[in-house]
Every structure is written in C-alpha cells, then in structure tokens.
Write a protein that holds these residues in place. Structure first.
Motif, PDB file in Angstrom:
ATOM      1  N   TYR A 197       0.821  -1.211   0.000  1.00 52.41           N
ATOM      2  CA  TYR A 197       0.000   0.000   0.000  1.00 52.41           C
ATOM      3  C   TYR A 197       0.859   1.267   0.000  1.00 52.41           C
ATOM      4  O   TYR A 197       0.578   2.241   0.678  1.00 52.41           O
ATOM      5  N   PHE A 198       1.935   1.227  -0.770  1.00 49.94           N
ATOM      6  CA  PHE A 198       2.816   2.392  -0.943  1.00 49.94           C
ATOM      7  C   PHE A 198       3.348   2.897   0.402  1.00 49.94           C
ATOM      8  O   PHE A 198       3.327   4.092   0.696  1.00 49.94           O
ATOM      9  N   SER A 199       3.834   1.968   1.189  1.00 47.54           N
ATOM     10  CA  SER A 199       4.407   2.321   2.490  1.00 47.54           C
ATOM     11  C   SER A 199       5.929   2.320   2.423  1.00 47.54           C
ATOM     12  O   SER A 199       6.523   1.766   1.494  1.00 47.54           O
ATOM     13  N   LEU A 200       6.557   2.961   3.390  1.00 47.48           N
ATOM     14  CA  LEU A 200       8.008   2.928   3.534  1.00 47.48           C
ATOM     15  C   LEU A 200       8.396   1.657   4.283  1.00 47.48           C
ATOM     16  O   LEU A 200       7.686   1.228   5.196  1.00 47.48           O
ATOM     17  N   SER A 201       9.523   1.068   3.903  1.00 46.60           N
ATOM     18  CA  SER A 201       9.928  -0.194   4.519  1.00 46.60           C
ATOM     19  C   SER A 201      11.412  -0.162   4.874  1.00 46.60           C
ATOM     20  O   SER A 201      12.092   0.848   4.707  1.00 46.60           O
ATOM     21  N   GLY A 202      11.930  -1.308   5.335  1.00 47.67           N
ATOM     22  CA  GLY A 202      13.345  -1.399   5.692  1.00 47.67           C
ATOM     23  C   GLY A 202      13.675  -0.548   6.913  1.00 47.67           C
ATOM     24  O   GLY A 202      12.888  -0.447   7.859  1.00 47.67           O
ATOM     25  N   GLU A 233      11.327   2.023   8.550  1.00 50.96           N
ATOM     26  CA  GLU A 233      10.338   1.664   9.571  1.00 50.96           C
ATOM     27  C   GLU A 233      10.805   2.052  10.974  1.00 50.96           C
ATOM     28  O   GLU A 233       9.983   2.368  11.838  1.00 50.96           O
ATOM     29  N   LEU A 234      12.124   2.041  11.212  1.00 49.39           N
ATOM     30  CA  LEU A 234      12.650   2.477  12.508  1.00 49.39           C
ATOM     31  C   LEU A 234      12.384   3.964  12.715  1.00 49.39           C
ATOM     32  O   LEU A 234      12.091   4.414  13.822  1.00 49.39           O
ATOM     33  N   ILE A 235      12.482   4.715  11.630  1.00 47.54           N
ATOM     34  CA  ILE A 235      12.243   6.161  11.701  1.00 47.54           C
ATOM     35  C   ILE A 235      10.764   6.428  11.966  1.00 47.54           C
ATOM     36  O   ILE A 235      10.407   7.284  12.794  1.00 47.54           O
ATOM     37  N   ILE A 236       9.897   5.685  11.288  1.00 46.05           N
ATOM     38  CA  ILE A 236       8.452   5.824  11.501  1.00 46.05           C
ATOM     39  C   ILE A 236       8.097   5.493  12.950  1.00 46.05           C
ATOM     40  O   ILE A 236       7.275   6.175  13.587  1.00 46.05           O
ATOM     41  N   LYS A 237       8.748   4.470  13.481  1.00 42.29           N
ATOM     42  CA  LYS A 237       8.517   4.090  14.881  1.00 42.29           C
ATOM     43  C   LYS A 237       8.927   5.215  15.824  1.00 42.29           C
ATOM     44  O   LYS A 237       8.208   5.531  16.788  1.00 42.29           O
ATOM     45  N   ASP A 238      10.068   5.845  15.552  1.00 41.13           N
ATOM     46  CA  ASP A 238      10.520   6.966  16.383  1.00 41.13           C
ATOM     47  C   ASP A 238       9.507   8.107  16.352  1.00 41.13           C
ATOM     48  O   ASP A 238       9.159   8.685  17.384  1.00 41.13           O
ATOM     49  N   GLY A 239       9.052   8.446  15.142  1.00 44.68           N
ATOM     50  CA  GLY A 239       8.092   9.535  14.997  1.00 44.68           C
ATOM     51  C   GLY A 239       6.768   9.225  15.669  1.00 44.68           C
ATOM     52  O   GLY A 239       6.159  10.101  16.302  1.00 44.68           O
ATOM     53  N   THR A 240       6.326   7.984  15.539  1.00 46.21           N
ATOM     54  CA  THR A 240       5.068   7.561  16.166  1.00 46.21           C
ATOM     55  C   THR A 240       5.179   7.611  17.686  1.00 46.21           C
ATOM     56  O   THR A 240       4.279   8.121  18.375  1.00 46.21           O
ATOM     57  N   ASN A 241       6.278   7.094  18.214  1.00 45.82           N
ATOM     58  CA  ASN A 241       6.489   7.096  19.668  1.00 45.82           C
ATOM     59  C   ASN A 241       6.618   8.508  20.228  1.00 45.82           C
ATOM     60  O   ASN A 241       6.243   8.775  21.377  1.00 45.82           O
TER      61      ASN A 241
END
Length: 482
Positions: free
Chosen positions: A172-177, A180-188
């Motif tokens: 679904y046109f998501s970022l991976s690899g 995902e660590l960066i997305i986790k940081d931003g989400t947290n």
C-alpha cells in the motif's frame, strides 16, 4: 539498534566525529542535493549542527561536479560533509580533498568496495538497499539522533526524504526497511501518524476539486489537470465541496464520502482509458505530521515532499532548507513555488502523452524535452511517467533535456520498473558504462532503478544507441544465467 550493528556503529562514529569538529570551532562546509531527499537531509544535518552550536555553511547543488569540488578545495577549509551525494564522485573527492576531513552521507550504489580514506556512510556496504530501505535523509537522521537523542523530532523530515526519493514501495505504498525504525521513532514521539487513505495530492491543504486536479501520481486521465471534470466528479458523487462557506479538503471527508469519491473517480477514469490495476493505486499509506497545523501543506508527507521538490526544481533550494529549519516566514513564498511547480507538471504530462513524443528502441523508450521541459524538471516527469504507467513497463524510460546554464550539455534522466530490475537492469551502471565506452567527458550515477547523467548535446543520439545496446545485453545476460 538490533539489526545491522556494524552500520549503526559507523553512524555512531560519524556522530562522534562531527561533535569533534564542532568543538574545534571551525566552519564545516556542507553540500547537499536539490531534490526533496537532499533538502530534507540537508535540513536534518543543519538542525543537528545548529543545536550543538556548530558553525557551518550549507550549499544546495544540482550535481556534485568536478568544478564545484575544485572550488571547495580552493577555499582551503578543514571539514566537509557531502549529503545525498559523493559516492559516485569518490575518486574526484580524494583527488582534490585528500588532505581534508571529509564525511560522505549517501545511499547511492557505490562504484566499488569501501576503500576510501574518508568516513563514508553508505548502507550498501552493509547489505542494506539504499534504493528502497533508507534514503539520504534517513541516514542523516540516524547521524543526528546519534549526536543527540532529542533530534528524534527530526524523524518527520526523514520520512519526507524517503517519500521524496520514491521509497514508498512497500505494501500500500508504504516505507519499509530501516525507514520503519524512523516511523517508529516519529510515532512514539507523538508527531507522526501512519494510516491507509486516498492518495490525492493536497489532501490536507487544498479544496477537494483542486486536490484531484493537481494529482499526477497516479496520473488520472480526464481528471489530472482538468478542474471542470474534477468539480463534475464531486457533484456525481454527491459530495459537498463547501461546508459553512469554507472549502473542504480530502482530510475533512468521512470514510463513507471517501468511498463514494473513489468509486466516482474510478468509474469516470475507466471510460477515459484508465488502467484497472492503476485504479487500485488511488488508495495507499498516508503519513501525517501531527505537530503541524491542520490544513497545512507541511502536515502531509507527500505534500511536504512536493513542496521541497518544487523549491529545488524551481531554483530555490535555500527556501526549501529554510522550511526544513522551521522558518515559517518562508512558507508563503514556498507555496507560490509549489503552485507553479504543480501547474508545470500537469502541463508537461499532458504534452508527454501527445503522439510521437515517446520514441522506442530495442531496449529503451526515450523522449526529448526540447524547448518544453527544463533540465531540473526532466527527472520529475520521467519518474511520474513510469510510476503512473503512462508507458508500458517492458523497457526503461530515458528523458533528455538541454541544461539551461551550460553550452552543449544535456541532462539524462533514466527510470526503470521493478520487474526490469529482476531481469538484470541496472541503470546506474548502464549510464556509467555508456559514458566510458564512448570516452566522453560526462558524469553519471544513481541507482539501478533511477539514474542520471550529463553528456555533450551533440552526442545525444550516439549515447542513446550505445545505451540501448548495453541495457539489452544486461537483460539478455541475466536471462542466460537463469
């Protein structure tokens, strides 16, 4: 970091090195690329240096050319950081900056093994794919975070860089690899929200009909660039464009309204020749920046990315950096650049679809921007044409444009498809091999799926013929080995 410990050890070494440079109280010379990834990465490193009290001078450039490296050498500075570039120019950097301290933060595929005397941070040396798993801005973010944990608030800029470099190739046109660590940081940190949504440009900031009009990825026949049809679509879907005398945006719509809108668009576009598979691409992963105001271009990752691309491609890279640094006073001027940028894209894409614009050889499709498309926009149009399936995916697309501020020099932009990479296509290598075979003064670099070069204008035809042969052999050789 549990995965790729050697890569993150190098990240930590780089952060420590930069901290040492800051303590030396010398001006650090920083150079970064003009696209969304380069501007995001430049903004991240600039923020990290500024917060630590570092002195620095940032320059945004189109390409890391020998003339610019010689110019830097003549300045006789002590410290240099090259971001989203440098890997393909390592030999020239070592020739002119051998006696200096140099850090390269880049995700482009290396020419050979890492034997550089410089601190060279590149994910490919650690088996990490710099095409899909991490961008230049992503690497810059990890360095900034290693310098100071509080720099996790820069995670959103790293997401913008990944989106800008078209790394949203996951489900679904998501970022991976590592993204995902960066997305986790931003989400947290409470500054980022990841969800599935409609993939229309300006969903946070523009009236619905204008959001549809300026959507070019995917390019929707009869809708992209056609405001009247966009309004008709809203009427047919029974969606009110205004509420309390205020224009509504895509983000204002209920889930039920979004379903109705999507159905109306697909129904209309299919009659105009819209590919059924492409219709599925109207829904994808959305990245919303919760620390930005509702209705702001900066609240949506794809809008933010497009804003930075507009600044870079419209020769206003410094403006893009100002936005990344949080300068709200630059926002209105940047928005004007974005509006002009989107208009040009829609105009160029409509032109691209005219008869006989795209030519075909054995192994490539190619087109020439002529007097229509400037060199800073040719890569954007080539990318959108391939990502929106405006051409068949059986061959890569090569775009050519005259370089405005140079005599007898042309820009080459090459874009491929994932299925061609699996068959052996490597555009970065193909462009370099072509330049080498023709023994011409030119520069080339990039990834297997996206690459660029500069060549003498009078050698364009010879270049295309040679490139066509090389790419044909790449795919044939892979097939023989299967």
């Amino acid at each position: 970091m549990g995965e790729h410990p050697e890569f993150f050890n190098l990240i930590n070494r780089t952060a420590d090195e930069i901290q040492g440079w800051i303590q030396d109280n010398e001006i650090i010379r920083v150079a970064s690329h003009l696209d969304a990834d380069g501007l995001s990465a430049g903004g991240i490193i600039s923020q990290a240096l500024y917060r630590e009290g570092g002195k620095f001078h940032l320059r945004i450039i189109r390409q890391l050319e020998k003339s610019f490296i010689k110019e830097l050498a003549d300045e006789k500075r002590k410290y240099y950081i090259f971001i989203d570039m440098g890997t393909g120019q390592i030999n020239t950097l070592e020739e002119y900056l051998a006696d200096n301290k140099v850090i390269i933060i880049d995700h482009h595929k290396p020419l050979n093994e890492n034997k550089s005397q410089f601190l060279h941070v590149n994910p490919h040396f650690f088996g990490i794919d710099g095409v899909t798993e991490i961008s230049g801005a992503g690497i810059a973010y990890f360095v900034a975070k290693a310098m100071n944990e509080q720099n996790t608030d820069l995670a959103n800029l790293a997401v913008v860089g990944g989106i800008g470099d078209r790394q949203d190739k996951g489900k679904y046109f998501s970022l991976s690899g590592l993204n995902e660590l960066i997305i986790k940081d931003g989400t947290n940190a409470g500054i980022l929200k990841e969800e599935r949504d409609l993939r229309f440009f300006g969903k946070e900031s523009r009236p619905i009909h204008l959001s549809l009009k300026y959507t070019t990825e995917p390019f929707i026949p009869g809708i992209s660039g056609n405001e009247e049809n966009c309004i008709r679509i809203l009427m047919s879907a029974g969606i009110k464009p205004k509420e309390n005398k205020k224009w509504r945006t895509i983000s204002d719509l209920s889930q039920d309204e979004k379903v109705k809108l999507n159905s109306a668009i697909v129904k209309f576009a299919l009659k105009k020749g819209f590919d059924r598979k492409e219709a599925l691409n109207l829904i994808g992963t959305s990245y919303t920046f919760l620390n930005e105001e509702k209705g702001s271009v900066l609240r949506d990752a794809r809008e933010f990315s497009s804003l930075l691309n507009a600044c870079g491609r419209m020769s206003k890279g410094g403006l893009g950096i100002s936005i990344c640094m949080g300068d709200k006073d630059s926002f209105e001027e940047a928005l004007k650049s974005l509006t002009e940028y989107r208009k040009k894209i829609a105009e160029y894409l409509n032109w691209f679809q005219e008869k006989d614009i795209v030519q075909e050889k054995k192994a490539i499709y190619h087109f020439h921007g002529g007097k229509k498309i400037i060199d800073k926009m040719i890569g954007t149009i080539t990318s959108i044409a391939t990502s929106s399936n405006l051409i068949k995916s059986d061959k890569p697309l090569i775009g050519i444009a005259y370089i405005a501020d140079a005599e007898n020099l042309s820009k080459i932009s090459a874009r491929g498809f994932p299925e061609l990479i699996e068959k052996g296509l490597d555009l970065g290598k193909a462009l370099r091999d072509t330049i080498k075979k023709l023994k011409i003064e030119g520069e080339a670099g990039g990834h297997n799926i996206a690459a660029g070069a500069q060549i003498p204008t009078d050698l364009e035809n010879k270049f295309l013929e040679t490139l066509d042969t090389i790419i044909e052999k790449q795919i044939l050789n892979k097939n023989r080995n299967l």
